[in-house]
Write an enzyme that holds these catalytic residues in place. Sequence first.
Site, PDB file in Angstrom:
ATOM      1  N   HIS A 202      50.798  21.978  41.630  1.00 58.94           N
ATOM      2  CA  HIS A 202      51.628  20.784  41.483  1.00 58.94           C
ATOM      3  C   HIS A 202      50.807  19.557  41.154  1.00 58.94           C
ATOM      4  CE1 HIS A 202      55.454  22.315  43.495  1.00 58.94           C
ATOM      5  NE2 HIS A 202      55.766  21.871  42.301  1.00 58.94           N
ATOM      6  N   ARG A 309      63.040  31.290  30.488  1.00 58.83           N
ATOM      7  CA  ARG A 309      62.642  32.348  31.432  1.00 58.83           C
ATOM      8  C   ARG A 309      63.621  32.268  32.611  1.00 58.83           C
ATOM      9  NH1 ARG A 309      56.895  30.868  29.967  1.00 58.83           N
ATOM     10  NH2 ARG A 309      55.884  32.782  29.298  1.00 58.83           N
ATOM     11  N   ARG A 345      66.431  34.494  27.682  1.00 52.18           N
ATOM     12  CA  ARG A 345      65.836  35.821  27.838  1.00 52.18           C
ATOM     13  C   ARG A 345      66.428  36.467  29.081  1.00 52.18           C
ATOM     14  NH1 ARG A 345      59.468  36.586  28.680  1.00 52.18           N
ATOM     15  NH2 ARG A 345      59.985  35.893  30.782  1.00 52.18           N
ATOM     16  N   GLU A 444      56.013  42.634  22.530  1.00 55.12           N
ATOM     17  CA  GLU A 444      54.944  42.465  23.516  1.00 55.12           C
ATOM     18  C   GLU A 444      54.388  43.799  24.018  1.00 55.12           C
ATOM     19  OE1 GLU A 444      56.454  40.087  26.774  1.00 55.12           O
ATOM     20  OE2 GLU A 444      58.290  41.230  26.928  1.00 55.12           O
ATOM     21  N   ASN A 467      51.222  36.982  25.534  1.00 56.28           N
ATOM     22  CA  ASN A 467      50.668  37.131  26.892  1.00 56.28           C
ATOM     23  C   ASN A 467      50.660  38.609  27.283  1.00 56.28           C
ATOM     24  OD1 ASN A 467      50.947  34.406  26.704  1.00 56.28           O
ATOM     25  ND2 ASN A 467      52.632  34.237  28.143  1.00 56.28           N
ATOM     26  N   ASP A 468      51.788  39.251  27.044  1.00 51.92           N
ATOM     27  CA  ASP A 468      51.858  40.670  27.385  1.00 51.92           C
ATOM     28  C   ASP A 468      51.303  41.556  26.276  1.00 51.92           C
ATOM     29  OD1 ASP A 468      52.823  41.003  30.007  1.00 51.92           O
ATOM     30  OD2 ASP A 468      54.745  40.176  29.346  1.00 51.92           O
ATOM     31  N   ARG A 478      46.760  40.801  32.958  1.00 45.15           N
ATOM     32  CA  ARG A 478      46.748  39.354  32.709  1.00 45.15           C
ATOM     33  C   ARG A 478      46.609  38.524  33.976  1.00 45.15           C
ATOM     34  NH1 ARG A 478      52.997  38.235  30.696  1.00 45.15           N
ATOM     35  NH2 ARG A 478      52.748  36.110  31.419  1.00 45.15           N
ATOM     36  N   CYS A 515      56.335  33.169  21.385  1.00 45.21           N
ATOM     37  CA  CYS A 515      56.547  32.340  22.574  1.00 45.21           C
ATOM     38  C   CYS A 515      55.472  32.572  23.629  1.00 45.21           C
ATOM     39  CB  CYS A 515      57.935  32.574  23.156  1.00 45.21           C
ATOM     40  SG  CYS A 515      58.193  34.271  23.701  1.00 45.21           S
TER      41      CYS A 515
HETATM   42  C1  PEP Z   1      54.663  36.860  26.787  1.00 51.23           C
HETATM   43  O1  PEP Z   1      54.483  37.943  27.339  1.00 51.23           O
HETATM   44  O2  PEP Z   1      53.928  36.406  25.903  1.00 51.23           O
HETATM   45  C2  PEP Z   1      55.788  35.996  27.210  1.00 51.23           C
HETATM   46  C3  PEP Z   1      56.077  34.885  26.586  1.00 51.23           C
HETATM   47  O3  PEP Z   1      56.498  36.401  28.286  1.00 51.23           O
HETATM   48  P1  PEP Z   1      56.016  36.209  29.802  1.00 51.23           P
HETATM   49  O4  PEP Z   1      54.790  35.344  29.785  1.00 51.23           O
HETATM   50  O5  PEP Z   1      57.174  35.572  30.505  1.00 51.23           O
HETATM   51  O6  PEP Z   1      55.759  37.609  30.222  1.00 51.23           O
HETATM   52 MG    MG Z   2      56.043  38.846  28.507  1.00 55.20          MG
END
Ligand code: PEP
Ligand code: MG
Length: 603
Positions: A202, A309, A345, A444, A467-468, A478, A515
């Site tokens: 925060h 999300r 999503r 992903e 990210n995934d 991750r 994203c």
């Molecule tokens: C991703 O995996 O890149 C993504 C945007 O989804 P999250 O980070 O919510 O898994």
């Molecule tokens: Mg993801």
Amino acid sequence: MTEKMTEKDNGGMLHMKGISASPGVAIGRVFVLDRRNRRIFKTYIAEHEVESEVQRLRTAVQKAGEQIQAMLRSMPDELREHIAILETHQLMLKDSMILDKSIDMIQRKMVNAEWALDHSLNHVRRLFGHIQDTYIRERIHDVEDVVARIQDILSGTQGIPMEQHTNPVVVVAHDLSPADTIQLNRKNVLAFVTEMGSRTSHTAIIARSLGIPAVVAVAGVTKYVFTGEDIVVDGITGDIFIRPDEDIIAHYTDKQACYIQHRQAMLLQSHLPAVTADGFSVSVQANIELADELDVAIASGAEGVGLLRTEFLYVGRNDLPSEDELFQAYFECVKRMSPKPVTIRTLDVGGDKFLSSLPVSPQTNPALGLRAIRLCLKEIDLFFTQLRAIYRVSAFGKLRILFPLISGCSEIQQIKVHLNSVKEQLRAEGIPFDEDVKLGVMIEVPTAVMMADLLAKEVDFFSIGTNDLIQYSMAIDRVNEHVAHLYDPLHPGILRMIHRSAEAGRLQGIQVGMCGEMAGEPAYTPIMVGMGLDEISMNADSIPKVKHIIRRCNAGLCRELVNRLLTACTSQEAREILEDFLGRYLPDERQLTHPYLCDAARH
Ligand code: PEP
Ligand code: MG
């Protein structure tokens, strides 16, 4: 967490590095705020003192409540969105794990209130230590903060002695709680540097809303600096210089002026469309994790919500949200964004986010287990509730549905069967909805990339979740800090997967976006443009910067960049190609693009 020193602590300049938590450059004097020296002693009390000790604790808790109430009343406008932190603190004062447990401890063990509080805090710390979700785990700092406040009152110690400083200072602390941060006289604070913390704490979030540079996770910094010494803080790169020499001061004075100029120019233009010099247009949208982020996203120039999300509607409660509750939340979001689109999503829990309302049996590899769409396709009621709510909202505004963790065509075929049932139900009930809601899948999982040409025939858009995608294709957990350094969006294999997905979407004539965190890194923006992505979605803070870079790009040159990147053999080679491009075509944007290149493992 790295600690790097260019010179020993001998009175000369000292260079240390942490994590950049809020951008900007500050040059000033240090104020060391080290509250760890609070010593809690254990004292035994006599039986006849127990009642008065309990009362002493109750009075301190009441005073703490009054202090928080006073802070709430005097909250500056810029911080209104953080009211929830203080409200949470008020609730925590009443929490049985702290108050009742401490009273019980005083009564049973006949110890002083301070010690009993410390004991309860350690108990709560242990409980939080087992929580997987980083965001929730970090809320332990709120509990610590509340306990510290009560202990200060019990011991008669004052809070933060900042008001005595008439000149602005750089606050260096072991840790700063959100309430500390709010309490600090903001006119007097040039920057924050802390030993603890992360980008999601925060304190970092508040520093960003206040526009105060901040560097966190600077190991041991309070040991190397004294109040009154000079310091330079680079919140863009995470560098700090204690007792800086003249060259460093001159360099950072320039950088600071340049940053301020840039920021003002970017904010002024954040509502302009993101179109390259040669006319390629990208829709820059916001990732939203909490409903109250919408205003910031709109103010930052978001052209829609590219990723809602929805997990925030499910976490922190013991029951599941009802269809009406989901309807209301999605409706609010769509209404506030209108006429800009919102991409909702469906629930993505089970990897590193878990619900107490939906316990799943322990899995050895939760990231590879019953997560996201797999969970929804198993728990059909859970899925239907979401789909019904989303379709009902579709009658009132522009929305799209995005499905996470799709690994191939069979999932989308199953989803469509369910969608048809939902539509039939709604028709039978006479509930209006948009028959043509656009459907998309997250790319992903590596097999989704391999199947992208066929998946593109099934859906209306792709959203690449780097990210995934990086986690699953490079086999890098991750959330595991031991392999975080290997996590690299510039790995040629990742670049090829993004390219392959984008090409498959383009050939089929569907929209392709991204994203994942990669989309919000200005250094990678030319890659997004060169890949021909139609939209990119990111945290609100990045939107003005990314839009700014897009306006300075030439799409033709970006396509050449991507062609070169696709020939790279190693991440290092890809990085050199990108650096060369940025140096050649975007030399004036170095301060936006440089830090990300230096720190590929930061995500
Ligand atoms: C991703 O995996 O890149 C993504 C945007 O989804 P999250 O980070 O919510 O898994
Ligand atoms: Mg993801």
